[in-house]
Write an enzyme that holds these catalytic residues in place. Structure first.
Site, short mmCIF file in Angstrom:
data_model
loop_
_atom_site.label_atom_id
_atom_site.label_comp_id
_atom_site.label_asym_id
_atom_site.label_seq_id
_atom_site.Cartn_x
_atom_site.Cartn_y
_atom_site.Cartn_z
N ASP A 191 -0.72 -1.40 -4.26
CA ASP A 191 -2.21 -1.76 -3.87
C ASP A 191 -2.73 -0.46 -3.66
OD1 ASP A 191 -4.23 -3.39 -2.73
OD2 ASP A 191 -3.46 -3.20 -0.82
N THR A 219 -5.00 -7.68 6.57
CA THR A 219 -5.31 -8.02 8.11
C THR A 219 -4.85 -9.03 8.75
OG1 THR A 219 -6.94 -5.82 7.60
CG2 THR A 219 -6.95 -6.98 9.82
N GLU A 237 -9.83 -0.49 -10.44
CA GLU A 237 -10.95 -0.77 -9.79
C GLU A 237 -12.42 -0.09 -10.00
OE1 GLU A 237 -10.26 -0.95 -5.32
OE2 GLU A 237 -12.17 0.33 -5.08
N SER A 245 0.72 -1.31 0.06
CA SER A 245 -0.10 0.02 -0.33
C SER A 245 1.10 1.22 0.11
CB SER A 245 -0.91 0.10 1.15
OG SER A 245 -0.30 0.12 2.50
N GLY A 282 -10.52 -5.11 6.28
CA GLY A 282 -10.37 -5.30 7.71
C GLY A 282 -11.24 -6.16 7.89
N ASN A 297 -6.88 -10.72 -2.04
CA ASN A 297 -5.86 -9.89 -1.27
C ASN A 297 -6.23 -10.19 0.16
OD1 ASN A 297 -5.55 -8.85 -3.83
ND2 ASN A 297 -5.87 -6.55 -3.24
N GLY A 310 -10.01 -7.41 0.52
CA GLY A 310 -10.71 -7.80 1.90
C GLY A 310 -10.74 -9.11 2.13
N GLY A 311 -9.72 -10.08 1.74
CA GLY A 311 -9.50 -11.50 1.87
C GLY A 311 -9.97 -11.94 3.48
P1 13P Z 1 -7.80 -7.14 4.33
O1 13P Z 1 -6.96 -6.38 5.06
O2 13P Z 1 -9.30 -7.04 4.79
O3 13P Z 1 -7.28 -8.54 4.17
O4 13P Z 1 -7.90 -6.78 2.75
C1 13P Z 1 -6.82 -6.42 1.99
C2 13P Z 1 -6.98 -5.96 0.74
O5 13P Z 1 -7.90 -5.80 0.17
C3 13P Z 1 -5.85 -5.38 0.51
O6 13P Z 1 -5.87 -4.39 -0.76
#
Ligand code: 13P
Length: 287
Positions: free
Chosen positions: A84, A232, A135, A49, A178, A229, A208-209
């Site tokens: 990212d 967190t 995106e 990021s 998150g 992805n 947001g995996g």
């Molecule tokens: P998480 O932090 O929810 O796993 O999401 C990661 C993400 O999508 C990175 O772009």
């Protein structure tokens, strides 16, 4: 082996599995992810990021570290170094720094501006052999200052962006960065199916995996998701293992304060999380 993400994602889409993008924060993160990918013979994407890039003193440092580590560890599986949620300026910085892949997140712009900027960056990236992610819609929650309302993507807008020749497309389908709140409605598979229908062979990206139940992950892959992805969850694994080490007083026994010892349980915990995800995503043995 540092490469763009194009080939690995094409293969994943055809083979109906997903390649994991694991975000990195420092040397321990990078080493844990690379070693696990090699051990499992899996392709992998290292996500950076803009906030993490800044923390590591800049994209040039990140690219130099990843390239050197890839070489020194003798990594032979395909590894993409990917920006990212990049801003327009961030994309150019990463291209210059030697990243092999970028994401331009133009989702907060009106669609015409997202198209214009994405189109320009597709040309620049492809001329230099990099892959590019775009995106549409947005990912809910917050990641390193990137905030999204979480609106589902419009499939026609997805098609317009896919037609620009991007290598992968992140479409908002109710996913969140998150932890997911207890009242989360789940992924919108209707949106995902409609996006897949309009974009065909385009590898789709699920952000947001962290915390998405296994059955939803599998269904998403069956509906065209080829990259997932995770950020967190590795942070939480690291935190939990580090907390345990300190709470057990191990940092105060012998040379337990040595950073190589202090950070080892956290690094091992990241490896375990990455392994679990690669197995779930089906990328093991696919290098
Ligand atoms: P998480 O932090 O929810 O796993 O999401 C990661 C993400 O999508 C990175 O772009």
């Amino acid at each position: 082996m540092l490469v763009s993400a194009t080939e690995m994602l094409k293969k994943a889409k055809e083979g109906k599995y997903a390649v994991g993008q694991f975000n990195i924060n420092n040397l321990e993160w990078t080493k844990s992810i690379l070693l696990t990918a090699q051990e499992l013979n899996s392709p992998v994407i290292l996500g950076v990021s803009e906030g993490a890039g800044k923390y590591m003193t800049g994209f040039k440092t990140v690219a130099a570290m990843v390239k050197a580590m890839d070489e020194e560890l003798g990594i032979t599986v395909p590894v993409a170094l990917h920006l990212d949620h990049g801003s327009y300026e961030g994309c150019y910085k990463c291209i210059k720094a030697g990243f092999t892949s970028i994401m331009f997140d133009g989702s907060h712009y009106p669609i015409e501006e997202n198209i214009a900027k994405t189109s320009e960056l597709v040309n620049v990236a492809h001329n230099l052999g990099l892959s590019i992610e775009a995106e549409v819609g947005s990912i809910g929650g917050e990641e390193d200052g990137v905030v999204g309302a979480g609106e589902c993507a419009d499939p026609d807008e997805c098609k317009a962006i896919a037609d620009l020749g991007v290598d992968m497309l992140a479409a908002g389908i109710g996913n969140i960065h998150g932890k997911y709140p207890d009242n989360w409605a789940g992924l919108s598979f209707e949106t995902l199916a409609a996006v897949q229908e309009k974009t065909g062979i385009m590898p789709l990206v699920l952000h947001g995996g962290t915390g998405i139940p296994e059955d939803m992950i599998k269904k998403a892959i069956s509906l065209g998701v080829s990259k997932i992805n995770v950020n967190t969850e590795c942070q939480l694994s690291f935190q939990e293992a580090t907390r345990k080490y300190i709470e057990e007083g191990k940092d105060q026994q012998g040379k337990g304060f040595d950073p190589r010892k202090l950070l080892a349980p956290g690094a091992d915990a990241i490896k375990a999380t990455v392994k679990e995800k690669m197995e779930l995503f089906g990328s093991v043995g696919k290098a």
